[in-house]
Design a protein around this motif. Structure first.
Motif, PDB file in Angstrom:
ATOM      1  N   PHE A  46      49.615  36.356  38.501  1.00  0.00           N
ATOM      2  CA  PHE A  46      48.781  37.538  38.311  1.00  0.00           C
ATOM      3  C   PHE A  46      48.563  38.266  39.638  1.00  0.00           C
ATOM      4  N   SER A  47      48.377  37.519  40.700  1.00  0.00           N
ATOM      5  CA  SER A  47      48.226  38.139  42.021  1.00  0.00           C
ATOM      6  C   SER A  47      49.526  38.788  42.460  1.00  0.00           C
ATOM      7  N   THR A  48      50.653  38.144  42.156  1.00  0.00           N
ATOM      8  CA  THR A  48      51.952  38.724  42.505  1.00  0.00           C
ATOM      9  C   THR A  48      52.160  40.052  41.795  1.00  0.00           C
ATOM     10  N   ILE A  49      51.765  40.112  40.539  1.00  0.00           N
ATOM     11  CA  ILE A  49      51.976  41.314  39.726  1.00  0.00           C
ATOM     12  C   ILE A  49      51.021  42.433  40.126  1.00  0.00           C
ATOM     13  N   THR A  50      49.768  42.090  40.399  1.00  0.00           N
ATOM     14  CA  THR A  50      48.736  43.109  40.607  1.00  0.00           C
ATOM     15  C   THR A  50      48.446  43.401  42.080  1.00  0.00           C
ATOM     16  N   GLY A  51      48.842  42.488  42.981  1.00  0.00           N
ATOM     17  CA  GLY A  51      48.502  42.648  44.390  1.00  0.00           C
ATOM     18  C   GLY A  51      47.088  42.221  44.725  1.00  0.00           C
ATOM     19  N   LEU A  52      46.379  41.650  43.756  1.00  0.00           N
ATOM     20  CA  LEU A  52      44.994  41.219  43.980  1.00  0.00           C
ATOM     21  C   LEU A  52      44.976  39.891  44.733  1.00  0.00           C
ATOM     22  N   ASP A  53      44.110  39.781  45.730  1.00  0.00           N
ATOM     23  CA  ASP A  53      43.979  38.548  46.510  1.00  0.00           C
ATOM     24  C   ASP A  53      43.633  37.392  45.566  1.00  0.00           C
ATOM     25  N   PRO A  54      44.460  36.328  45.528  1.00  0.00           N
ATOM     26  CA  PRO A  54      44.185  35.212  44.598  1.00  0.00           C
ATOM     27  C   PRO A  54      42.836  34.556  44.821  1.00  0.00           C
ATOM     28  N   ALA A  55      42.313  34.621  46.048  1.00  0.00           N
ATOM     29  CA  ALA A  55      41.014  34.003  46.328  1.00  0.00           C
ATOM     30  C   ALA A  55      39.887  34.712  45.592  1.00  0.00           C
ATOM     31  N   ILE A  56      40.050  36.012  45.347  1.00  0.00           N
ATOM     32  CA  ILE A  56      39.008  36.773  44.645  1.00  0.00           C
ATOM     33  C   ILE A  56      38.859  36.272  43.213  1.00  0.00           C
ATOM     34  N   ILE A  57      39.987  36.044  42.567  1.00  0.00           N
ATOM     35  CA  ILE A  57      39.952  35.538  41.195  1.00  0.00           C
ATOM     36  C   ILE A  57      39.509  34.080  41.166  1.00  0.00           C
ATOM     37  N   ALA A  74      40.475  44.078  35.871  1.00  0.00           N
ATOM     38  CA  ALA A  74      40.751  45.516  35.890  1.00  0.00           C
ATOM     39  C   ALA A  74      39.870  46.209  36.920  1.00  0.00           C
ATOM     40  N   ALA A  75      38.584  45.870  36.940  1.00  0.00           N
ATOM     41  CA  ALA A  75      37.674  46.477  37.918  1.00  0.00           C
ATOM     42  C   ALA A  75      38.032  46.049  39.340  1.00  0.00           C
ATOM     43  N   LEU A  76      38.415  44.796  39.504  1.00  0.00           N
ATOM     44  CA  LEU A  76      38.761  44.304  40.840  1.00  0.00           C
ATOM     45  C   LEU A  76      40.021  44.976  41.374  1.00  0.00           C
ATOM     46  N   VAL A  77      41.032  45.111  40.526  1.00  0.00           N
ATOM     47  CA  VAL A  77      42.277  45.758  40.954  1.00  0.00           C
ATOM     48  C   VAL A  77      42.013  47.190  41.400  1.00  0.00           C
ATOM     49  N   LEU A  78      41.117  47.877  40.692  1.00  0.00           N
ATOM     50  CA  LEU A  78      40.810  49.279  40.995  1.00  0.00           C
ATOM     51  C   LEU A  78      39.721  49.437  42.051  1.00  0.00           C
ATOM     52  N   ASN A  79      39.196  48.296  42.523  1.00  0.00           N
ATOM     53  CA  ASN A  79      38.113  48.303  43.515  1.00  0.00           C
ATOM     54  C   ASN A  79      36.903  49.077  42.986  1.00  0.00           C
ATOM     55  N   SER A  80      36.619  48.899  41.702  1.00  0.00           N
ATOM     56  CA  SER A  80      35.485  49.558  41.054  1.00  0.00           C
ATOM     57  C   SER A  80      34.270  48.636  41.087  1.00  0.00           C
ATOM     58  N   THR A  81      33.120  49.212  41.349  1.00  0.00           N
ATOM     59  CA  THR A  81      31.909  48.410  41.410  1.00  0.00           C
ATOM     60  C   THR A  81      31.495  47.945  40.018  1.00  0.00           C
ATOM     61  N   PHE A  82      31.094  46.678  39.901  1.00  0.00           N
ATOM     62  CA  PHE A  82      30.556  46.143  38.661  1.00  0.00           C
ATOM     63  C   PHE A  82      29.666  44.960  39.006  1.00  0.00           C
ATOM     64  N   TYR A  83      28.943  44.472  38.024  1.00  0.00           N
ATOM     65  CA  TYR A  83      27.965  43.406  38.268  1.00  0.00           C
ATOM     66  C   TYR A  83      28.213  42.259  37.301  1.00  0.00           C
ATOM     67  N   THR A  84      28.248  41.050  37.835  1.00  0.00           N
ATOM     68  CA  THR A  84      28.335  39.850  37.005  1.00  0.00           C
ATOM     69  C   THR A  84      26.985  39.147  37.042  1.00  0.00           C
ATOM     70  N   VAL A  85      26.402  38.935  35.889  1.00  0.00           N
ATOM     71  CA  VAL A  85      25.071  38.320  35.787  1.00  0.00           C
ATOM     72  C   VAL A  85      25.077  36.972  36.499  1.00  0.00           C
ATOM     73  N   GLU A  86      24.046  36.716  37.287  1.00  0.00           N
ATOM     74  CA  GLU A  86      24.001  35.499  38.098  1.00  0.00           C
ATOM     75  C   GLU A  86      23.636  34.269  37.278  1.00  0.00           C
ATOM     76  N   SER A  87      22.780  34.427  36.273  1.00  0.00           N
ATOM     77  CA  SER A  87      22.353  33.270  35.479  1.00  0.00           C
ATOM     78  C   SER A  87      23.517  32.784  34.620  1.00  0.00           C
ATOM     79  N   PRO A  88      23.884  31.514  34.711  1.00  0.00           N
ATOM     80  CA  PRO A  88      24.986  31.001  33.898  1.00  0.00           C
ATOM     81  C   PRO A  88      24.571  30.878  32.441  1.00  0.00           C
ATOM     82  N   PRO A  89      25.527  30.823  31.525  1.00  0.00           N
ATOM     83  CA  PRO A  89      25.180  30.655  30.115  1.00  0.00           C
ATOM     84  C   PRO A  89      24.594  29.269  29.861  1.00  0.00           C
ATOM     85  N   MET A  90      23.829  29.170  28.787  1.00  0.00           N
ATOM     86  CA  MET A  90      23.252  27.886  28.396  1.00  0.00           C
ATOM     87  C   MET A  90      23.641  27.575  26.963  1.00  0.00           C
TER      88      MET A  90
END
Length: 350
Positions: A165-176, A231-247
């Motif tokens: 996926f990183s090879t195809i998209t150019g996204l740093d594998p560490a980010i994913i 998709a947001a990461l590849v485009l460098n678009s700002t987004f938010y991931t909720v910090e509280s994990p699911p229960m």
């Protein structure tokens, strides 16, 4: 996959991203509108009705758009019951009839196209088996949505994405690799601010036979859920991931448990995703004991015995005049679903 395969996918992906950057097509929506978007059909229709009733019980008055794949999924309830709940059915195939290329929407792909074709500018997508405890109107008006315009909720697992996926998209594998996977039973997004993100997520979903496997490699819940954050990461678009994990609500090994997701601004339990089969389909849900934990714990978390409330809604729907194709298509009495659901209610709650 050989080097030629990877190079071909990389070039196609780069071209698509370049086209989005140069001139992304506009998404249609009614300016200033907010609403709930969901999808249903078949055995999910009875489940959806329970979720809508729970949404209305929370106090929410947001309009609802229910997307169906084809006319075969259209049910009489679309005309008889849903309008009174401020909801309407939309057949997606009718909107795609003039597409220049033949494309059949399958399973998980329905979600992203429901978002693309929704009339709302800002939308909360909810799976048919997912409902909020509180009215979700405030989610649109507060942080983090007012800043990021895309809010995603984490899943239980870490990423299992292929290095391809990183090879195809150019996204740093560490980010994913350092991010949680996404539990996409609920997605809060602004079409105005995240047009490109949604279109790139659609690209991954259209070519799902490649990208689902490359992004997840058969990991838990493989499908559309992990197409939105990349998709947001590849485009460098700002987004938010909720910090509280699911229960987990209830004991998964015992069956019938659900996933609790939290309010992104104050970490209170907010959504219940009753995704464990047989979900909230009264015809197929036969229980003799509680599945979502004790009454005391439920009242502590939600301010009510939410499992009993949901079962009450299931009994009401099973015993009223509404008919579902999944329940015999017009002769619900033959299924015995009313008597069955009442018995289950007595067995579980007394």
């Amino acid at each position: 996959m050989n080097d030629s395969d990877l190079e071909s996918m990389h070039d196609s992906h780069s071209l698509f991203v370049d086209l989005l950057t140069i001139k992304a097509p506009n998404l249609e929506y009614e300016k200033g509108t907010k609403g709930i978007v969901t999808s249903a059909g078949g055995s999910y229709f009875p489940v959806l009705i329970i979720s809508i009733l729970m949404l209305r019980r929370s106090g929410s008055t947001l309009p609802i758009e229910v997307f169906l794949t084809t006319p075969s999924e259209y049910e009489p309830l679309c005309d008889s019951a849903l309008p009174s709940l401020n909801a309407k059915c939309i057949i997606l195939s009718d909107l795609l009839i003039d597409t220049p290329h033949t494309f059949t929407i399958k399973t998980y792909q329905l979600k992203i196209f429901a978002m693309l074709f929704s009339s709302f500018e800002d939308l909360l997508f909810l799976d048919a088996d997912n409902f909020p405890i509180y009215p979700p109107e405030d989610l649109f008006l507060t942080e983090p949505f007012t800043t990021h315009h895309l809010v995603l909720w984490p899943d239980y697992w870490t990423s299992t994405a292929s290095p391809y996926f990183s090879t195809i998209t150019g996204l740093d594998p560490a980010i994913i690799r350092t991010r949680p996977t996404i539990e996409a039973g609920q997605i809060l997004v602004s079409k105005k601010h995240h047009t490109k993100t949604l279109l790139l997520a659609a690209y991954y979903n259209v070519y799902s036979e490649y990208f689902y496997r490359i992004i997840s490699q058969g990991g838990p819940g493989e499908g559309d859920k992990d197409t939105f954050a990349p998709a947001a990461l590849v485009l460098n678009s700002t987004f938010y991931t909720v910090e509280s994990p699911p229960m987990n609500l209830g004991i998964r090994a015992a069956g019938g448990s659900a996933v609790v997701q939290y309010d992104p601004s104050n970490a209170r339990p907010f959504f219940i995703h009753a995704s464990w089969w047989p979900k909230l389909n009264a015809l197929k849900k036969i229980e003799t004991a509680r599945k979502w934990g004790s009454e005391e714990k439920s009242r502590e978390m939600f301010g009510m015995d939410v499992e009993r409330v949901v079962w009450g809604q299931m009994v009401q729907v099973a015993c009223n005049s509404w008919e579902f194709g999944d329940w015999g298509g017009g002769n619900k009495s033959l299924t015995g679903v009313c008597e069955q659901s009442r018995k289950c209610f007595r067995d579980v709650f007394g």
